[in-house]
Design a protein around this motif. Structure first.
Motif, PDB file in Angstrom:
ATOM      1  N   ALA A 258       0.826  -1.210   0.000  1.00 46.52           N
ATOM      2  CA  ALA A 258       0.000   0.000   0.000  1.00 46.52           C
ATOM      3  C   ALA A 258       0.862   1.264   0.000  1.00 46.52           C
ATOM      4  O   ALA A 258       0.516   2.257  -0.635  1.00 46.52           O
ATOM      5  N   THR A 259       1.993   1.214   0.704  1.00 47.11           N
ATOM      6  CA  THR A 259       2.878   2.392   0.728  1.00 47.11           C
ATOM      7  C   THR A 259       3.455   2.678  -0.660  1.00 47.11           C
ATOM      8  O   THR A 259       3.775   3.828  -0.976  1.00 47.11           O
ATOM      9  N   GLN A 260       3.600   1.636  -1.445  1.00 43.34           N
ATOM     10  CA  GLN A 260       4.142   1.813  -2.803  1.00 43.34           C
ATOM     11  C   GLN A 260       3.082   2.321  -3.773  1.00 43.34           C
ATOM     12  O   GLN A 260       3.390   3.006  -4.745  1.00 43.34           O
ATOM     13  N   GLN A 261       1.823   2.001  -3.489  1.00 38.89           N
ATOM     14  CA  GLN A 261       0.729   2.384  -4.382  1.00 38.89           C
ATOM     15  C   GLN A 261       0.108   3.729  -4.026  1.00 38.89           C
ATOM     16  O   GLN A 261      -0.444   4.411  -4.896  1.00 38.89           O
ATOM     17  N   LEU A 262       0.185   4.081  -2.740  1.00 43.18           N
ATOM     18  CA  LEU A 262      -0.451   5.314  -2.266  1.00 43.18           C
ATOM     19  C   LEU A 262       0.586   6.211  -1.598  1.00 43.18           C
ATOM     20  O   LEU A 262       1.225   5.806  -0.624  1.00 43.18           O
ATOM     21  N   ARG A 263       0.725   7.398  -2.075  1.00 41.52           N
ATOM     22  CA  ARG A 263       1.756   8.304  -1.556  1.00 41.52           C
ATOM     23  C   ARG A 263       1.479   8.743  -0.123  1.00 41.52           C
ATOM     24  O   ARG A 263       2.377   9.136   0.602  1.00 41.52           O
ATOM     25  N   GLY A 264       0.219   8.684   0.310  1.00 35.91           N
ATOM     26  CA  GLY A 264      -0.137   9.208   1.630  1.00 35.91           C
ATOM     27  C   GLY A 264       0.059   8.259   2.788  1.00 35.91           C
ATOM     28  O   GLY A 264      -0.275   8.595   3.924  1.00 35.91           O
ATOM     29  N   ILE A 265       0.584   7.058   2.545  1.00 39.80           N
ATOM     30  CA  ILE A 265       0.778   6.086   3.629  1.00 39.80           C
ATOM     31  C   ILE A 265       2.266   5.869   3.876  1.00 39.80           C
ATOM     32  O   ILE A 265       3.030   5.614   2.942  1.00 39.80           O
ATOM     33  N   GLU A 266       2.666   5.943   5.143  1.00 37.06           N
ATOM     34  CA  GLU A 266       4.054   5.693   5.538  1.00 37.06           C
ATOM     35  C   GLU A 266       4.079   4.598   6.594  1.00 37.06           C
ATOM     36  O   GLU A 266       3.425   4.710   7.639  1.00 37.06           O
ATOM     37  N   TRP A 267       4.812   3.526   6.315  1.00 33.16           N
ATOM     38  CA  TRP A 267       4.947   2.425   7.277  1.00 33.16           C
ATOM     39  C   TRP A 267       6.278   2.566   7.995  1.00 33.16           C
ATOM     40  O   TRP A 267       7.339   2.539   7.381  1.00 33.16           O
ATOM     41  N   LEU A 268       6.210   2.677   9.321  1.00 32.53           N
ATOM     42  CA  LEU A 268       7.407   2.906  10.130  1.00 32.53           C
ATOM     43  C   LEU A 268       7.916   1.645  10.825  1.00 32.53           C
ATOM     44  O   LEU A 268       8.966   1.677  11.465  1.00 32.53           O
ATOM     45  N   GLY A 269       7.171   0.543  10.726  1.00 29.70           N
ATOM     46  CA  GLY A 269       7.585  -0.684  11.399  1.00 29.70           C
ATOM     47  C   GLY A 269       7.493  -0.542  12.911  1.00 29.70           C
ATOM     48  O   GLY A 269       6.779   0.307  13.440  1.00 29.70           O
ATOM     49  N   ARG A 270       8.215  -1.387  13.614  1.00 29.44           N
ATOM     50  CA  ARG A 270       8.267  -1.278  15.080  1.00 29.44           C
ATOM     51  C   ARG A 270       9.126  -0.085  15.470  1.00 29.44           C
ATOM     52  O   ARG A 270      10.185   0.134  14.880  1.00 29.44           O
ATOM     53  N   ARG A 271       8.689   0.656  16.479  1.00 27.35           N
ATOM     54  CA  ARG A 271       9.448   1.802  16.953  1.00 27.35           C
ATOM     55  C   ARG A 271       9.529   1.756  18.469  1.00 27.35           C
ATOM     56  O   ARG A 271       8.629   1.227  19.144  1.00 27.35           O
ATOM     57  N   PRO A 272      10.610   2.314  19.055  1.00 24.66           N
ATOM     58  CA  PRO A 272      10.708   2.406  20.516  1.00 24.66           C
ATOM     59  C   PRO A 272       9.555   3.246  21.071  1.00 24.66           C
ATOM     60  O   PRO A 272       9.028   4.126  20.378  1.00 24.66           O
ATOM     61  N   MET A 273       9.180   2.998  22.326  1.00 26.01           N
ATOM     62  CA  MET A 273       8.019   3.661  22.898  1.00 26.01           C
ATOM     63  C   MET A 273       8.169   5.173  22.929  1.00 26.01           C
ATOM     64  O   MET A 273       7.180   5.900  22.746  1.00 26.01           O
ATOM     65  N   ASP A 274       9.361   5.686  23.164  1.00 26.76           N
ATOM     66  CA  ASP A 274       9.504   7.151  23.205  1.00 26.76           C
ATOM     67  C   ASP A 274       9.176   7.761  21.840  1.00 26.76           C
ATOM     68  O   ASP A 274       8.567   8.839  21.761  1.00 26.76           O
ATOM     69  N   GLU A 275       9.524   7.052  20.767  1.00 25.62           N
ATOM     70  CA  GLU A 275       9.171   7.530  19.425  1.00 25.62           C
ATOM     71  C   GLU A 275       7.670   7.414  19.172  1.00 25.62           C
ATOM     72  O   GLU A 275       7.064   8.292  18.554  1.00 25.62           O
ATOM     73  N   VAL A 276       7.082   6.324  19.661  1.00 28.36           N
ATOM     74  CA  VAL A 276       5.644   6.141  19.489  1.00 28.36           C
ATOM     75  C   VAL A 276       4.886   7.259  20.197  1.00 28.36           C
ATOM     76  O   VAL A 276       3.922   7.826  19.651  1.00 28.36           O
TER      77      VAL A 276
END
Length: 387
Positions: A258-276
């Motif tokens: 979906a991130t490749q087909q739609l410019r408005g979606i960004e997948w960040l994967g797992r992130r540390p809680m402070d970043e979340v």
């Protein structure tokens, strides 16, 4: 008070593990002696199927270890989070044999449904609710898509229903919402033993300003979390507001596509809680499209702690957690078009969203802080000791 807290870790660490650790730390911060009993589902891979079935029904090793630990440490309360499949209900009997009171927190609906979610083929299913023998769980391969694995769960549930384990060996149950409490009582648990205590968030991340100009999803990328609904909605919304997705799971490839087909979606994967937390604080709102009843996800509470309104499916825990037009919005379960409608309303009403931010934060301060959770937990422990 001497407290033993037990948890069977899942192979994929999630919200239950966070709650288990947070609650242990909370009790210790108030001066209690807390002992942790942990097993890990990684052991399943090396356990022969018949041996695993036996342990799921009654784990003699755990029974002996638990009795010894309770006796040595003079444990007064044994608080269980997840016992499936390795700790097993034998641990309840061990605690009772040593005179300790037993408390069980419900993070899902395992006692009532073989797959614990009340979900089949992407839709709510209550076929096994209230049944002594939940045979339809085997018929539909509800646990891990396997008839043999489903049979193992059904055998465990049936055995302990016939033994009346759930009624006789547990002093107090903790449901995370009124909705969950009602379900467990409907499933046959004694009214006087089921109490409501929501999860909490600590440390407090603090309120954000919500000026990032994006929507946020945080969670497991799996069918029950409504990822398909989310992506379908953003096929219509991607040019109106960006979507950031945090998490990983079985549908990661679909999210990546979906991130490749739609410019408005960004997948960040797992992130540390402070970043979340930073992402939550800056998000305009959180999207929560789950298809199952849920327990009470920490993600929702974290969002309120950050002052971020939630747009959630109108189902189960989400129905009561989010108050429409006060702390967020509801959309019809599984309806991507209605999710689009609600997001568009939120975009068009920035002043109302700003007020929702303050309302969400206030809700957190009243209901979901560590101090409030501790007071509720101790009252439940006291009631368990006199059951």
């Amino acid at each position: 008070m001497n407290i033993l807290v037990a948890h069977n870790y899942y192979q994929q660490i999630g919200g239950e593990e966070q709650v288990f650790l947070a609650e242990c730390n909370l009790l210790e911060s108030y001066g209690h002696s807390v002992y942790r009993y942990i097993l890990n589902n990684d052991q399943i891979e090396t356990t022969p199927p018949l041996e695993l079935l036996g342990k799921t029904i009654w784990n003699w090793d755990v029974y002996q270890e638990m009795r010894s630990l309770i006796r040595q440490q003079n444990i007064q309360i044994v608080h269980f989070h997840n016992t499936f499949p390795l700790i097993s209900p034998s641990a309840y009997y061990a605690a009772k044999a040593e005179g300790a009171s037993v408390v069980q927190t419900f993070h899902n609906y395992r006692l009532l449904c073989p797959n614990a979610l009340f979900l089949r083929d992407g839709k709510v299913c209550e076929d096994c609710l209230g049944k002594v023998i939940p045979w339809q769980g085997i018929q539909h391969n509800c646990y891990r898509g396997s008839k043999s694995a489903s049979a193992a769960v059904v055998t465990m549930l049936t055995t302990h229903r016939l033994l009346q384990t759930w009624n006789r060996q547990v002093n107090a149950y903790i449901a995370l919402t009124d909705f969950a409490r009602d379900k467990f009582i409907q499933g046959g648990l004694p009214v006087g033993k089921v109490f409501v205590k929501p999860n909490f968030v600590d440390p407090d991340p603090g309120i954000g300003e919500g000026k990032g100009g994006y929507a946020l999803f945080v969670g497991r990328l799996s069918v029950e979390k409504g990822i398909d609904v989310l992506l379908e909605a953003w096929a219509q919304l991607s040019t109106k507001i960006p979507l950031k997705i945090v998490g990983d799971g079985s549908l990661a490839s679909e999210v990546n596509r979906a991130t490749q087909q739609l410019r408005g979606i960004e997948w960040l994967g797992r992130r540390p809680m402070d970043e979340v937390y930073k992402l939550m604080q800056n998000a305009q709102f959180l999207i929560f499209p789950s298809k199952w009843y849920e327990g009470l996800p920490r993600t929702l509470i974290e969002s309120f702690a950050c002052g971020t309104p939630v747009i959630a499916a109108n189902l189960g825990a989400m129905s009561s957690f989010v108050t429409p037009y006060e702390t967020g919005l509801h959309f019809q379960l599984g309806k991507a078009d209605d999710l689009v409608t609600q997001v568009e309303w939120a975009i068009a009403h920035p002043e109302q969203i700003l007020q929702m931010r303050q309302n969400a934060r206030t809700e957190f301060e009243i209901k979901y802080t560590s101090s409030e959770s501790y007071q509720q937990l101790i009252k439940i422990y006291e009631k368990a000791c006199i059951q």
